[in-house]
Design an enzyme around this catalytic site. Sequence first.
Site, PDB file in Angstrom:
ATOM      1  N   LYS A   1       4.041   5.131  -3.374  1.00 56.14           N
ATOM      2  CA  LYS A   1       4.601   5.311  -4.723  1.00 56.14           C
ATOM      3  C   LYS A   1       5.585   6.490  -4.754  1.00 56.14           C
ATOM      4  O   LYS A   1       6.620   6.434  -5.400  1.00 56.14           O
ATOM      5  CB  LYS A   1       3.442   5.549  -5.695  1.00 56.14           C
ATOM      6  CG  LYS A   1       3.794   6.111  -7.042  1.00 56.14           C
ATOM      7  CD  LYS A   1       4.308   5.049  -7.948  1.00 56.14           C
ATOM      8  CE  LYS A   1       4.545   5.452  -9.378  1.00 56.14           C
ATOM      9  NZ  LYS A   1       4.618   6.821  -9.714  1.00 56.14           N
TER      10      LYS A   1
ATOM     11  N   GLY B   1      -4.611   3.435  -8.204  1.00 50.70           N
ATOM     12  CA  GLY B   1      -3.735   3.850  -7.100  1.00 50.70           C
ATOM     13  C   GLY B   1      -4.381   4.983  -6.310  1.00 50.70           C
ATOM     14  O   GLY B   1      -4.461   4.935  -5.071  1.00 50.70           O
ATOM     15  N   HIS B   2      -4.881   5.989  -7.015  1.00 51.53           N
ATOM     16  CA  HIS B   2      -5.566   7.095  -6.340  1.00 51.53           C
ATOM     17  C   HIS B   2      -6.805   6.587  -5.607  1.00 51.53           C
ATOM     18  O   HIS B   2      -7.093   6.986  -4.480  1.00 51.53           O
ATOM     19  CB  HIS B   2      -6.020   8.157  -7.352  1.00 51.53           C
ATOM     20  CG  HIS B   2      -4.905   8.816  -8.104  1.00 51.53           C
ATOM     21  ND1 HIS B   2      -4.737   8.669  -9.459  1.00 51.53           N
ATOM     22  CD2 HIS B   2      -3.910   9.644  -7.690  1.00 51.53           C
ATOM     23  CE1 HIS B   2      -3.689   9.387  -9.857  1.00 51.53           C
ATOM     24  NE2 HIS B   2      -3.168   9.977  -8.815  1.00 51.53           N
TER      25      HIS B   2
HETATM   26  P1  AMP Z   1      -0.483  12.340  -8.007  1.00 49.66           P
HETATM   27  O1  AMP Z   1      -1.822  12.535  -8.620  1.00 49.66           O
HETATM   28  O2  AMP Z   1       0.496  11.637  -8.887  1.00 49.66           O
HETATM   29  O3  AMP Z   1       0.073  13.605  -7.410  1.00 49.66           O
HETATM   30  O4  AMP Z   1      -0.689  11.337  -6.787  1.00 49.66           O
HETATM   31  C1  AMP Z   1      -1.619  11.628  -5.772  1.00 49.66           C
HETATM   32  C2  AMP Z   1      -1.453  10.631  -4.664  1.00 49.66           C
HETATM   33  O5  AMP Z   1      -1.692   9.311  -5.169  1.00 49.66           O
HETATM   34  C3  AMP Z   1      -0.031  10.622  -4.063  1.00 49.66           C
HETATM   35  O6  AMP Z   1      -0.137  10.468  -2.654  1.00 49.66           O
HETATM   36  C4  AMP Z   1       0.579   9.413  -4.707  1.00 49.66           C
HETATM   37  O7  AMP Z   1       1.620   8.815  -3.957  1.00 49.66           O
HETATM   38  C5  AMP Z   1      -0.611   8.473  -4.806  1.00 49.66           C
HETATM   39  N1  AMP Z   1      -0.378   7.458  -5.840  1.00 49.66           N
HETATM   40  C6  AMP Z   1      -0.012   7.670  -7.133  1.00 49.66           C
HETATM   41  N2  AMP Z   1       0.176   6.503  -7.779  1.00 49.66           N
HETATM   42  C7  AMP Z   1      -0.082   5.520  -6.874  1.00 49.66           C
HETATM   43  C8  AMP Z   1      -0.055   4.107  -6.930  1.00 49.66           C
HETATM   44  N3  AMP Z   1       0.281   3.443  -8.037  1.00 49.66           N
HETATM   45  N4  AMP Z   1      -0.377   3.418  -5.806  1.00 49.66           N
HETATM   46  C9  AMP Z   1      -0.711   4.079  -4.669  1.00 49.66           C
HETATM   47  N5  AMP Z   1      -0.751   5.420  -4.546  1.00 49.66           N
HETATM   48  C10 AMP Z   1      -0.442   6.132  -5.635  1.00 49.66           C
END
Ligand code: AMP
Length: 281
Positions: free
Chosen positions: A151, A36-37
């Site tokens: 997400k 996702g990231h």
């Molecule tokens: P985080 O590390 O959880 O703070 O997420 C960092 C970025 O990655 C944020 O913009 C999230 O929305 C995005 N993100 C996290 N999980 C996913 C996913 N499964 N698909 C797409 N983007 C994601």
Amino acid sequence: MYIFKKVDDLQNHLEKLRQAGSTIGFAPTMGALHSGHLSLINAAKSECDISVCSIFVNPTQFNESSDLDKYPRTAGADIDLLTQVENDILFMPPVEEVYPKDLDTTLSLDFGQLANVMEGQFRPGHFDGMAQVVKRLLDIVQPNRLYMGQKDYQQFAIVQNMLKQLESDITIVRCPIIREDDGLAMSSRNVRLTPEFRASAPIIHDMLLKAKDMAANETPQKIMQFAKNLLDIPGYKMEYFDIVDGESLQAFDDFKSVQSAVACVAIWAGDVRLIDNIILK
Ligand code: AMP
């Protein structure tokens, strides 16, 4: 890939690139990276000259210190993944670089009803901390484009609103949710699921797909009731399953009355909190 830990070093490097005419795409993360990231990095690479990823587990957005302590930290594996996708720059600052003692980084923006519903109701202070760190990171990186995931639908709406209030020139890009093969939305927290919860967790996505089917004929109230009954499974504890206007994030009675609609869910699978959503209209 260049790796910077200090704000000054990153900014000196970026300034040279900017002067040479390069555009900068930025994806802020908290690490424990997954596909996702990486999809955000790939989007940044395809639309900008330079991709910048930050890894910073932001203490001000955790309302429970145990959640902060348990947050997975996998720097070595993260660097390998970012190298594989040919990310250009990684910024992984210590806390004192993001929040120096002599710098006031508090934000006095009001996100109104956007921040009071759903996550805002169950994680008090979370969005203030999130907006504070995103604003600080944007001030440091000064990107042309900011890449964030659907997400975290509400987070995206709040950052979009923040950029509008700040009259920022930065373009914010919403990237689709990347899922495991069985439909579970990828999340850094998934590694903490027990094998039993990991096996049953795709029910969350199944429910969202069902909600989308039902949206053609049923009212939001009927769908929400149905979802709450279906997700009433032993070991799981639902915090909310809300169907809201995709712009204002407020509840509504009739799909015909809104331009866009989204179903958002937060549910505890044992001691792991999962969130997911689906765009209905
Ligand atoms: P985080 O590390 O959880 O703070 O997420 C960092 C970025 O990655 C944020 O913009 C999230 O929305 C995005 N993100 C996290 N999980 C996913 C996913 N499964 N698909 C797409 N983007 C994601």
